[in-house]
Motif scaffolding. Structure first.
Motif, PDB file in Angstrom:
ATOM      1  N   MET A   1      27.186  83.860  54.525  1.00  0.00           N
ATOM      2  CA  MET A   1      28.310  82.953  54.673  1.00  0.00           C
ATOM      3  C   MET A   1      29.556  83.476  53.952  1.00  0.00           C
ATOM      4  N   LEU A   2      29.350  83.960  52.713  1.00  0.00           N
ATOM      5  CA  LEU A   2      30.479  84.499  51.956  1.00  0.00           C
ATOM      6  C   LEU A   2      31.072  85.712  52.662  1.00  0.00           C
ATOM      7  N   GLY A   3      30.197  86.564  53.203  1.00  0.00           N
ATOM      8  CA  GLY A   3      30.688  87.746  53.911  1.00  0.00           C
ATOM      9  C   GLY A   3      31.531  87.382  55.120  1.00  0.00           C
ATOM     10  N   ALA A   4      31.118  86.349  55.849  1.00  0.00           N
ATOM     11  CA  ALA A   4      31.889  85.907  57.014  1.00  0.00           C
ATOM     12  C   ALA A   4      33.257  85.379  56.589  1.00  0.00           C
ATOM     13  N   LEU A   5      33.288  84.622  55.492  1.00  0.00           N
ATOM     14  CA  LEU A   5      34.559  84.094  55.008  1.00  0.00           C
ATOM     15  C   LEU A   5      35.475  85.217  54.524  1.00  0.00           C
ATOM     16  N   VAL A   6      34.910  86.206  53.844  1.00  0.00           N
ATOM     17  CA  VAL A   6      35.715  87.338  53.377  1.00  0.00           C
ATOM     18  C   VAL A   6      36.330  88.073  54.555  1.00  0.00           C
ATOM     19  N   ARG A   7      35.535  88.319  55.594  1.00  0.00           N
ATOM     20  CA  ARG A   7      36.067  89.006  56.779  1.00  0.00           C
ATOM     21  C   ARG A   7      37.154  88.180  57.442  1.00  0.00           C
ATOM     22  N   SER A   8      36.949  86.877  57.528  1.00  0.00           N
ATOM     23  CA  SER A   8      37.950  86.005  58.147  1.00  0.00           C
ATOM     24  C   SER A   8      39.243  85.994  57.348  1.00  0.00           C
ATOM     25  N   GLU A   9      39.136  85.850  56.013  1.00  0.00           N
ATOM     26  CA  GLU A   9      40.331  85.821  55.169  1.00  0.00           C
ATOM     27  C   GLU A   9      41.045  87.169  55.192  1.00  0.00           C
ATOM     28  N   GLU A  82      46.932  71.261  53.011  1.00  0.00           N
ATOM     29  CA  GLU A  82      47.835  70.466  53.836  1.00  0.00           C
ATOM     30  C   GLU A  82      47.259  70.222  55.226  1.00  0.00           C
ATOM     31  N   LYS A  83      46.602  71.237  55.778  1.00  0.00           N
ATOM     32  CA  LYS A  83      46.087  71.135  57.142  1.00  0.00           C
ATOM     33  C   LYS A  83      44.680  70.545  57.204  1.00  0.00           C
ATOM     34  N   GLY A  84      44.110  70.174  56.071  1.00  0.00           N
ATOM     35  CA  GLY A  84      42.795  69.562  56.059  1.00  0.00           C
ATOM     36  C   GLY A  84      41.645  70.541  56.183  1.00  0.00           C
ATOM     37  N   VAL A  85      41.922  71.846  56.059  1.00  0.00           N
ATOM     38  CA  VAL A  85      40.851  72.837  56.193  1.00  0.00           C
ATOM     39  C   VAL A  85      39.830  72.678  55.074  1.00  0.00           C
ATOM     40  N   LEU A  86      40.312  72.475  53.844  1.00  0.00           N
ATOM     41  CA  LEU A  86      39.392  72.346  52.715  1.00  0.00           C
ATOM     42  C   LEU A  86      38.508  71.108  52.867  1.00  0.00           C
ATOM     43  N   LYS A  87      39.094  70.030  53.352  1.00  0.00           N
ATOM     44  CA  LYS A  87      38.324  68.793  53.532  1.00  0.00           C
ATOM     45  C   LYS A  87      37.218  68.994  54.558  1.00  0.00           C
ATOM     46  N   ARG A  88      37.536  69.700  55.648  1.00  0.00           N
ATOM     47  CA  ARG A  88      36.512  69.936  56.672  1.00  0.00           C
ATOM     48  C   ARG A  88      35.447  70.910  56.174  1.00  0.00           C
ATOM     49  N   LEU A  89      35.869  71.922  55.384  1.00  0.00           N
ATOM     50  CA  LEU A  89      34.893  72.872  54.871  1.00  0.00           C
ATOM     51  C   LEU A  89      33.892  72.203  53.937  1.00  0.00           C
ATOM     52  N   ALA A  90      34.325  71.151  53.263  1.00  0.00           N
ATOM     53  CA  ALA A  90      33.442  70.470  52.318  1.00  0.00           C
ATOM     54  C   ALA A  90      32.225  69.865  53.003  1.00  0.00           C
ATOM     55  N   THR A  91      32.278  69.674  54.324  1.00  0.00           N
ATOM     56  CA  THR A  91      31.156  69.087  55.064  1.00  0.00           C
ATOM     57  C   THR A  91      30.283  70.147  55.719  1.00  0.00           C
ATOM     58  N   THR A  92      30.554  71.425  55.459  1.00  0.00           N
ATOM     59  CA  THR A  92      29.809  72.526  56.069  1.00  0.00           C
ATOM     60  C   THR A  92      29.169  73.380  54.987  1.00  0.00           C
ATOM     61  N   PRO A  93      28.233  74.274  55.369  1.00  0.00           N
ATOM     62  CA  PRO A  93      27.678  75.205  54.370  1.00  0.00           C
ATOM     63  C   PRO A  93      28.736  76.111  53.749  1.00  0.00           C
ATOM     64  N   ALA A  94      29.849  76.347  54.478  1.00  0.00           N
ATOM     65  CA  ALA A  94      30.941  77.163  53.940  1.00  0.00           C
ATOM     66  C   ALA A  94      31.804  76.279  53.044  1.00  0.00           C
ATOM     67  N   SER A  95      31.356  76.064  51.824  1.00  0.00           N
ATOM     68  CA  SER A  95      32.013  75.129  50.915  1.00  0.00           C
ATOM     69  C   SER A  95      33.386  75.649  50.492  1.00  0.00           C
ATOM     70  N   PRO A  96      34.242  74.751  50.003  1.00  0.00           N
ATOM     71  CA  PRO A  96      35.531  75.200  49.489  1.00  0.00           C
ATOM     72  C   PRO A  96      35.392  76.231  48.377  1.00  0.00           C
TER      73      PRO A  96
END
Length: 244
Positions: A1-9, A82-96
């Motif tokens: 999961m962390l690897g996917a987020l790193v690639r995305s960022e 601002e866009k609510g991305v962090l709020k939505r991530l909090a409900t997934t395995p990809a936590s904030p």
């Protein structure tokens, strides 16, 4: 999961032309311009026998980390809030929290890449020596990156919007870089300004890098200042960071 987020960022960061221009292109251009000035390639008695180009390479590397840590991370995290991305991530395995780790990994990767590139350009074009204490240099560089990431997280925590986060980051960048020696090398500053600069995160970072470039371990005072900023800013970010 962390690897996917790193690639995305990483993809998102590289798609931003400002990131590529200022974080990668500007430092290289700056080193080349400074190195092309004949007097900057000569040893100066006013600088303790050092060359200007040798002194400015660590300063330029710190500038890269500062641009990334004080601009890229706070602005991106504030936009996500601002866009609510962090709020939505909090409900997934990809936590904030994983997103914060991914942001830090991207900034660290870009900083190390640009630092290596600047050393290659400096050595190949202007005979800038490699660090005489490489282990101490790596330690100082990692502490510099961690310090700026912690500062960026703190700015993101207290800024109510992306615009304010960018404003705080830019506003902090210029005075911090003054004490780091961007406009006047620290070796040419009055002792009082050097002592003030040693208490700032970027002044301590440049001091630690220059220590190891000359063959010494980063001084305990420089390391202590950076560690203090890492701890205090991280605690402040954890205390005031809002996910929504």
């Amino acid at each position: 999961m962390l690897g996917a987020l790193v690639r995305s960022e990483a993809r998102l960061a590289l798609r931003d032309p400002g990131t590529t221009l200022f974080a990668v292109g500007l430092p290289v251009v700056l080193v080349v311009i400074l190195g092309c000035v004949p007097s900057f390639r000569e040893h100066s008695a006013d600088l303790g026998g050092a060359r200007v180009i040798d002194l400015y390479l660590p300063i330029t590397i710190v500038m890269v980390v500062a641009l990334l840590g004080l601009s890229l991370a706070p602005g991106a995290l504030a936009r996500y809030r601002e866009k609510g991305v962090l709020k939505r991530l909090a409900t997934t395995p990809a936590s904030p929290a994983l997103l914060l780790a991914a942001q830090g990994a991207v900034i660290a990767g870009l900083a190390v890449l640009v630092a290596a590139l600047l050393h290659v350009v400096g050595a190949a074009a202007f005979h800038v020596p490699t660090p005489e204490q490489p282990v101490g240099y790596v330690l100082a560089l990692l502490l510099t990156i961690a310090t700026l990431i912690a500062l960026g997280l703190f700015i993101a925590a207290v800024a109510p919007s992306a615009g304010v986060a960018n404003g705080i980051g830019v506003g902090a960048f210029y005075p911090l870089m003054f004490f780091a020696g961007l406009w006047v090398p620290r070796e040419a500053m009055p002792d009082a300004l050097v002592h003030i600069g040693d208490a700032t995160p970027l002044g301590a970072a440049v001091g630690g890098l220059q220590d190891s470039m000359s063959g010494s371990w980063p001084s305990l005072s420089h390391v202590g200042v950076m560690v203090a900023y890492i701890v205090l800013c991280s605690l402040g970010a954890a205390r005031w960071f809002r996910w929504t």
